[in-house]
Motif scaffolding. Structure first.
Motif, PDB file in Angstrom:
ATOM      1  N   GLU A  35       0.838  -1.200   0.000  1.00  0.00           N
ATOM      2  CA  GLU A  35       0.000   0.000   0.000  1.00  0.00           C
ATOM      3  C   GLU A  35       0.877   1.256   0.000  1.00  0.00           C
ATOM      4  N   CYS A  38       2.423   1.799  -3.448  1.00  0.00           N
ATOM      5  CA  CYS A  38       1.454   2.317  -4.418  1.00  0.00           C
ATOM      6  C   CYS A  38       1.144   3.785  -4.147  1.00  0.00           C
ATOM      7  N   GLN A  39       1.031   4.169  -2.887  1.00  0.00           N
ATOM      8  CA  GLN A  39       0.802   5.576  -2.556  1.00  0.00           C
ATOM      9  C   GLN A  39       1.980   6.436  -2.993  1.00  0.00           C
ATOM     10  N   GLN A  42       1.935   6.807  -6.781  1.00  0.00           N
ATOM     11  CA  GLN A  42       0.889   7.741  -7.179  1.00  0.00           C
ATOM     12  C   GLN A  42       1.319   9.180  -6.909  1.00  0.00           C
ATOM     13  N   PRO A  47       0.636   6.175 -11.625  1.00  0.00           N
ATOM     14  CA  PRO A  47      -0.481   5.502 -10.941  1.00  0.00           C
ATOM     15  C   PRO A  47      -0.377   3.974 -10.977  1.00  0.00           C
ATOM     16  N   TYR A  49      -1.732   0.678  -8.595  1.00  0.00           N
ATOM     17  CA  TYR A  49      -2.661   0.311  -7.528  1.00  0.00           C
ATOM     18  C   TYR A  49      -2.400  -1.126  -7.100  1.00  0.00           C
ATOM     19  N   GLU A  50      -2.674  -1.395  -5.841  1.00  0.00           N
ATOM     20  CA  GLU A  50      -2.336  -2.692  -5.244  1.00  0.00           C
ATOM     21  C   GLU A  50      -2.872  -3.874  -6.047  1.00  0.00           C
ATOM     22  N   GLU A  52      -3.994  -4.158  -9.118  1.00  0.00           N
ATOM     23  CA  GLU A  52      -3.480  -4.335 -10.475  1.00  0.00           C
ATOM     24  C   GLU A  52      -2.037  -4.827 -10.439  1.00  0.00           C
TER      25      GLU A  52
END
Length: 92
Positions: A35, A38-39, A42, A47, A49-50, A52
């Motif tokens: 997490e 991914c943050q 981003q 971008p 996301y977890e 994907e």
């Protein structure tokens, strides 16, 4: 751009910029490393996301399994080949 291409872009940027590299490596010590990663990606304008990231790893691994010995039970066990998060850091 698919997940692998976005990870390559992030890796390219991290290799050139120590601040970015350290930011991404710091995610490994977070309570939820995936997490946090991914943050961070981003926040850097890439971008990811977890789900994907997990799905891309599983799809990649499934393709490898299908390509070896017809993908049956005799296919070699490929340890960690489905973990794009870990493979990302191995590439750095």
């Amino acid at each position: 751009m698919n997940v692998a291409e976005r990870l390559e872009e992030l890796q390219r940027r991290a290799r050139k910029d120590e601040k970015i590299r350290n930011m991404l490596f710091d995610t490994r010590s977070a309570q939820d490393p995936l997490e946090a990663f991914c943050q961070a990606s981003q926040a850097l304008g890439v971008p990811i996301y977890e789900m994907e990231l997990i799905e891309a790893g599983e799809e990649f691994y499934a393709a490898i399994r299908r390509s070896t010995n017809g993908g049956g039970e005799n296919s070699p066990l490929l340890e960690g080949e489905d973990d794009f998060y870990e493979l990302f850091f191995a590439g750095l």
